[in-house]
Design a protein around this motif. Structure first.
Motif, short mmCIF file in Angstrom:
data_model
loop_
_atom_site.label_atom_id
_atom_site.label_comp_id
_atom_site.label_asym_id
_atom_site.label_seq_id
_atom_site.Cartn_x
_atom_site.Cartn_y
_atom_site.Cartn_z
N ASP A 1 0.81 -1.21 0.00
CA ASP A 1 0.00 0.00 0.00
C ASP A 1 0.85 1.27 0.00
O ASP A 1 0.51 2.26 -0.64
CB ASP A 1 -0.97 0.00 1.19
CG ASP A 1 -0.27 -0.02 2.53
OD1 ASP A 1 0.85 -0.55 2.59
OD2 ASP A 1 -0.84 0.49 3.51
N VAL A 2 1.98 1.23 0.70
CA VAL A 2 2.82 2.43 0.77
C VAL A 2 3.61 2.65 -0.52
O VAL A 2 4.17 3.74 -0.73
CB VAL A 2 3.78 2.39 1.97
CG1 VAL A 2 3.02 2.43 3.27
CG2 VAL A 2 4.66 1.13 1.91
N THR B 1 -3.93 3.98 6.93
CA THR B 1 -2.53 3.79 6.60
C THR B 1 -2.02 4.95 5.75
O THR B 1 -2.78 5.69 5.12
CB THR B 1 -2.32 2.48 5.82
OG1 THR B 1 -3.05 2.55 4.59
CG2 THR B 1 -2.78 1.28 6.62
N LYS B 2 -0.71 5.08 5.73
CA LYS B 2 -0.07 6.13 4.95
C LYS B 2 -0.37 5.97 3.46
O LYS B 2 -0.65 6.94 2.75
CB LYS B 2 1.43 6.11 5.20
CG LYS B 2 2.20 7.17 4.43
CD LYS B 2 3.70 7.08 4.71
CE LYS B 2 4.47 8.10 3.89
NZ LYS B 2 5.94 8.01 4.12
N GLY B 3 -0.33 4.71 2.99
CA GLY B 3 -0.55 4.45 1.58
C GLY B 3 -1.92 4.87 1.10
O GLY B 3 -2.09 5.39 -0.01
N PHE B 4 -2.93 4.64 1.94
CA PHE B 4 -4.30 5.00 1.58
C PHE B 4 -4.39 6.52 1.40
O PHE B 4 -4.95 7.02 0.42
CB PHE B 4 -5.26 4.54 2.67
CG PHE B 4 -6.71 4.77 2.37
CD1 PHE B 4 -7.48 3.78 1.79
CD2 PHE B 4 -7.32 5.98 2.67
CE1 PHE B 4 -8.82 3.98 1.52
CE2 PHE B 4 -8.66 6.19 2.41
CZ PHE B 4 -9.41 5.19 1.83
N GLY B 5 -3.83 7.25 2.35
CA GLY B 5 -3.85 8.71 2.25
C GLY B 5 -3.09 9.21 1.04
O GLY B 5 -3.51 10.16 0.37
N GLU B 6 -1.96 8.57 0.75
CA GLU B 6 -1.18 8.97 -0.42
C GLU B 6 -1.98 8.76 -1.71
O GLU B 6 -1.89 9.57 -2.65
CB GLU B 6 0.12 8.17 -0.48
CG GLU B 6 1.15 8.58 0.56
CD GLU B 6 2.42 7.75 0.47
OE1 GLU B 6 2.39 6.70 -0.21
OE2 GLU B 6 3.43 8.13 1.11
N ARG C 1 -10.77 -0.56 -0.88
CA ARG C 1 -11.45 -1.74 -0.37
C ARG C 1 -10.49 -2.73 0.29
O ARG C 1 -10.89 -3.51 1.13
CB ARG C 1 -12.22 -2.43 -1.49
CG ARG C 1 -13.46 -1.68 -1.95
CD ARG C 1 -14.23 -2.42 -3.01
NE ARG C 1 -13.71 -2.23 -4.34
CZ ARG C 1 -13.11 -3.15 -5.06
NH1 ARG C 1 -12.93 -4.36 -4.58
NH2 ARG C 1 -12.66 -2.89 -6.28
N ILE C 2 -9.24 -2.68 -0.11
CA ILE C 2 -8.27 -3.68 0.36
C ILE C 2 -7.46 -3.18 1.55
O ILE C 2 -7.21 -3.92 2.50
CB ILE C 2 -7.33 -4.08 -0.80
CG1 ILE C 2 -8.13 -4.84 -1.86
CG2 ILE C 2 -6.17 -4.93 -0.29
CD1 ILE C 2 -7.35 -5.15 -3.11
N TYR C 3 -7.06 -1.91 1.51
CA TYR C 3 -6.14 -1.40 2.53
C TYR C 3 -6.86 -0.57 3.59
O TYR C 3 -7.88 0.07 3.32
CB TYR C 3 -5.04 -0.56 1.88
CG TYR C 3 -4.16 -1.36 0.95
CD1 TYR C 3 -3.50 -2.50 1.40
CD2 TYR C 3 -4.00 -0.99 -0.38
CE1 TYR C 3 -2.71 -3.24 0.55
CE2 TYR C 3 -3.20 -1.73 -1.23
CZ TYR C 3 -2.56 -2.85 -0.76
OH TYR C 3 -1.78 -3.60 -1.61
N ASN C 4 -6.30 -0.58 4.77
CA ASN C 4 -6.84 0.20 5.88
C ASN C 4 -6.77 1.69 5.56
O ASN C 4 -5.71 2.20 5.19
CB ASN C 4 -6.03 -0.11 7.14
CG ASN C 4 -6.65 0.50 8.39
OD1 ASN C 4 -7.02 1.66 8.41
ND2 ASN C 4 -6.76 -0.32 9.43
#
Length: 525
Positions: A106-107, A169-174, A163-166
């Protein structure tokens, strides 16, 4: 030929080499948005509703690296005035987000997207300078400035990461920030002729505002002018049934029932096509992979959600307010959120005129039944398991067996089984007769001119069984139930739809907690 840009039309050519239901006039709708404030579109539907196929069609139409005229010559869009104007005129980028969810953490997803697409852009435009520190958007703006070209950007499954990542998390926000950088900035209009995204969930909301409020969204709840392009209409399925020698009524029973905006009768297209290939109807829904999520959602008993699910299985509708859902699977806060998620996933359908949701067809009802059994709702599960024997006993006129089985269905596990009124009893009866959906149309409160028959089971086409007219009483008698059926001429009204029928009177005695059942054939006077 690139992976993301200048892909050509090969994928849509494969679509045309298979059975293809012409949805090409969707292109005219998108054409109408080009170079306007409406050029940002997000179409969301449940799985297997034709989103990816439509995205492939749009790519083949817009991509300037190929000649797609022959692929569209016999389709509806070829007769539209906008067809020639935009055919193969734009540099077009196609991004399938599921590819990245399986290939990067995700990140690392945003960095990987930027790296891969920017590499292909630089190869496609080698004379355009690339300054150190430029991101993908910087380069696209420079291409647009130097060449005068505007891009068409198509993203399939835009919400796969969501749908997959929390979401914390940093990756989702990015990822959300990357989408904003690409499409929400005022400079986006300088780079894009159109942006078209598909997904299951509408765009993430923060409180009341969309994360990208410049997009026009077309969802299962609010489909707008996109309603008829995702899913098969009744006319389309009738033509397919005739071509393949399939029973249309079976296809209708299994896969119809979605109300999507102005379209009151839409079929799940993937299930229809699989049934045509297999030569018979069955549930293909479990292949969508979302069953476990549904089972976990309905396990949340917000505001007596269990009662709503049971009533939906019984064929009822329930009011839902979808406006509070934040389009985030990690933020399910109440009963309306759960029902709204099930609408977006395609397990329920939504009637905007009444603001109610319901189970659309037998295929989905079977999956919902499985989810209920997985959650071990014992009283309901027992009734569902015994349903077949109950229907068979009714057809052979065994009132004692029916009464005994209904006694067993009287459980305190959910409030609807407390029999507070005849409506509660009606819901219990509908669950007990759940198996009847295989051969009968179930009608609750059929209008007859002198009142409403409580429950009527009308045999489906090519089913040689009698109709069942059921009248329910509480603390009265089965004779009173049968007499009401006759006195109010219910059979004469049902006779319009069928021939033979059985009159079924059921009474529940609250003091003894016992049911009585009387079944007799209707004899025309």
């Amino acid at each position: 030929m690139g992976i993301y840009i200048n892909k050509g039309n090969e994928e849509f050519r494969h679509v045309r080499n298979s059975e293809y239901v012409d949805k090409s006039d969707l292109i005219a709708v998108v054409n109408d948005t080009l170079f306007s404030e409406r050029c940002f579109s997000c179409v969301t539907r449940g799985r297997r509703f034709g989103k990816t196929m439509a995205a492939k069609m749009l790519y083949a139409y817009y991509d300037h690296s190929c000649d797609s005229r022959s692929l569209f010559a016999d389709l509806k869009i070829a007769r539209d005035p906008s067809f020639e104007k935009h055919l193969n005129k734009y540099p077009t980028i196609f991004l399938d987000m599921t590819r990245f969810t399986t290939q990067a953490s995700d990140v690392g997803i945003v960095k990987e997207i930027e790296k891969r697409i920017l590499k292909e852009l630089m190869e496609a435009y080698p004379v355009i300078p690339h300054d150190e520190g430029d991101d993908m958007m910087d380069f696209m703006l420079r291409v647009a400035e130097v060449t005068g070209e505007r891009f068409v950007f198509i993203i399939d499954e835009w919400d796969a990461i969501c749908r997959i990542y929390n979401p914390h998390t940093k990756g989702f926000g990015e990822y959300l920030n990357w989408l904003r950088r690409m499409f929400k900035d005022v400079t986006a209009m300088k780079a894009f002729a159109a942006v078209y995204m598909t997904g299951i969930l509408p765009i993430k909301r923060f409180k009341t505002e969309s994360a990208m409020n410049n997009f026009t969204e077309y969802s299962m709840v609010k489909p707008g002018e996109m309603a008829r392009y995702f899913g098969f209409t009744k006319d389309e399925v009738q033509r397919l049934a005739e071509k393949y020698g399939m029973d249309f009524d079976e296809l209708e029973k299994w896969y119809d029932g979605y109300q999507i905006g102005s379209q009151q009768s839409m079929f799940n297209p993937n299930s229809v096509m699989q049934a045509l290939r297999e030569g018979w109807c069955e549930s293909f829904w479990s292949a969508t992979g979302s069953f476990e999520a549904v089972a976990s959602y309905i396990k949340m008993n917000y505001e007596n959600l269990h009662d709503d699910i049971v009533e939906l299985l019984a064929g009822d509708r329930t009011v839902v307010n979808p406006r509070g859902f934040l389009n985030d699977l990690s933020e399910i806060n109440n009963r309306d959120d759960v029902l709204t998620v099930l609408i977006h996933l395609g397990y329920l359908t939504y009637d905007r005129t009444t603001q109610e949701c319901f189970i659309p067809n037998m295929e989905v009802a079977g999956e919902m039944e499985s989810a209920v059994k997985a959650n071990k709702w014992e009283g309901v599960t027992t009734a569902l398991n015994q349903s077949r024997r109950l229907v068979e006993a009714t057809l052979r006129g065994d009132g004692d067996y029916v009464a005994a089985r209904l006694d067993e269905a009287h459980t305190e596990n959910t409030s609807i089984f407390k029999y507070n009124d005849e409506n509660s009893l009606s819901c219990v009866i509908s669950i007990a007769y759940y198996y009847a959906r295989n051969d009968f149309h179930t009608i609750r409160e059929l209008p007859t001119g002198k009142g409403f028959a409580d429950i009527v089971f009308l045999p489906r086409k090519n089913v040689s069984k009698p109709a069942l007219v059921i009248e329910l009483k509480k603390d009265k008698s089965v004779k009173a139930a049968i007499d009401q059926i006759k006195e109010r001429n219910y059979p004469q009204q049902v006779e319009k739809y069928t021939g033979d029928m059985l009159l079924v009177g059921i009474n529940y005695d609250e003091a003894t907690k016992k049911h009585e059942c009387q079944i007799e054939p209707w004899k025309k006077e």
